[in-house]
Design a protein around this motif. Structure first.
Motif, short mmCIF file in Angstrom:
data_model
loop_
_atom_site.label_atom_id
_atom_site.label_comp_id
_atom_site.label_asym_id
_atom_site.label_seq_id
_atom_site.Cartn_x
_atom_site.Cartn_y
_atom_site.Cartn_z
N TRP A 1 29.36 37.27 45.57
CA TRP A 1 28.65 38.04 44.54
C TRP A 1 28.74 39.53 44.81
O TRP A 1 28.62 40.33 43.90
N MET A 2 28.99 39.92 46.05
CA MET A 2 29.10 41.34 46.38
C MET A 2 30.37 41.95 45.77
O MET A 2 30.45 43.13 45.55
N ASP A 3 31.39 41.11 45.53
CA ASP A 3 32.63 41.61 44.95
C ASP A 3 32.54 41.77 43.44
O ASP A 3 33.43 42.34 42.83
N GLN A 4 31.51 41.26 42.84
CA GLN A 4 31.37 41.27 41.38
C GLN A 4 30.56 42.48 40.91
O GLN A 4 29.52 42.33 40.30
N ASN A 5 31.01 43.68 41.20
CA ASN A 5 30.31 44.86 40.70
C ASN A 5 31.16 45.51 39.61
O ASN A 5 32.37 45.30 39.56
N PRO A 6 30.54 46.28 38.74
CA PRO A 6 31.28 46.86 37.61
C PRO A 6 32.46 47.73 38.05
O PRO A 6 33.47 47.76 37.37
N TYR A 7 32.34 48.42 39.17
CA TYR A 7 33.43 49.29 39.58
C TYR A 7 34.66 48.49 39.98
O TYR A 7 35.77 48.77 39.52
N SER A 8 34.49 47.49 40.83
CA SER A 8 35.66 46.75 41.31
C SER A 8 36.28 45.85 40.24
O SER A 8 37.46 45.54 40.31
N THR A 9 35.50 45.45 39.25
CA THR A 9 36.04 44.59 38.20
C THR A 9 36.44 45.39 36.96
O THR A 9 36.96 44.81 36.01
N TYR B 1 38.62 53.14 33.60
CA TYR B 1 37.17 53.20 33.82
C TYR B 1 36.87 53.79 35.20
O TYR B 1 36.03 54.68 35.34
N GLN B 2 37.57 53.30 36.21
CA GLN B 2 37.33 53.78 37.58
C GLN B 2 37.63 55.27 37.70
O GLN B 2 36.84 56.01 38.31
N ARG B 3 38.72 55.70 37.11
CA ARG B 3 39.09 57.12 37.22
C ARG B 3 38.12 58.03 36.48
O ARG B 3 37.75 59.09 36.99
N VAL B 4 37.72 57.63 35.28
CA VAL B 4 36.78 58.45 34.51
C VAL B 4 35.42 58.48 35.19
O VAL B 4 34.76 59.52 35.25
N ARG C 1 34.05 50.93 29.76
CA ARG C 1 33.71 49.66 30.40
C ARG C 1 33.22 48.64 29.39
O ARG C 1 33.64 47.47 29.40
N ILE C 2 32.34 49.05 28.50
CA ILE C 2 31.79 48.14 27.49
C ILE C 2 32.89 47.63 26.57
O ILE C 2 32.96 46.43 26.28
N SER C 3 33.78 48.52 26.13
CA SER C 3 34.85 48.08 25.23
C SER C 3 35.80 47.13 25.95
O SER C 3 36.30 46.17 25.34
N GLY C 4 36.06 47.36 27.22
CA GLY C 4 36.91 46.46 27.99
C GLY C 4 36.29 45.08 28.14
O GLY C 4 36.96 44.06 28.02
#
Length: 94
Positions: free
Chosen positions: A3-11, A16-19, A67-70
């Motif tokens: 569950w630690m790997d399931q964060n918005p940044y890594s997924t 999204y990450q760059r912005v 992120r939301i649109s993705g």
């Protein structure tokens, strides 16, 4: 995957990450400029920091919209795939 790997940044997507990182960097610069403006009692520098922080916040909001649109696109594709599988199972059983 834990569950630690399931964060918005890594997924999230690369864009999204760059912005998101750009928004955090801009905010950080704004905070530094605000601190320098406060320590030197320079009103112009303090006011400039507000504009920089505002730009950082807007960039951060744009990242959230990306992120939301993705996620909506992923959900739509998943639902379409599920519907196609159900239709295929219905055709195979007849």
């Amino acid at each position: 995957m834990s569950w630690m790997d399931q964060n918005p940044y890594s997924t999230g997507s690369r864009m999204y990450q760059r912005v998101l990182i750009a928004g955090m960097i801009i905010l950080g610069i704004g905070f530094i400029v605000a601190i320098v403006g406060g320590l030197t009692s320079t009103r112009a520098l303090s006011m400039t920091s507000l504009w920089i922080m505002g730009a950082g916040l807007i960039t951060h909001v744009i990242a959230q919209i990306i992120r939301i649109s993705g996620r909506r696109r992923e959900l739509r594709e998943s639902l379409e795939a599920d519907r196609t599988r159900r239709e295929q199972r219905g055709k195979d059983s007849t």
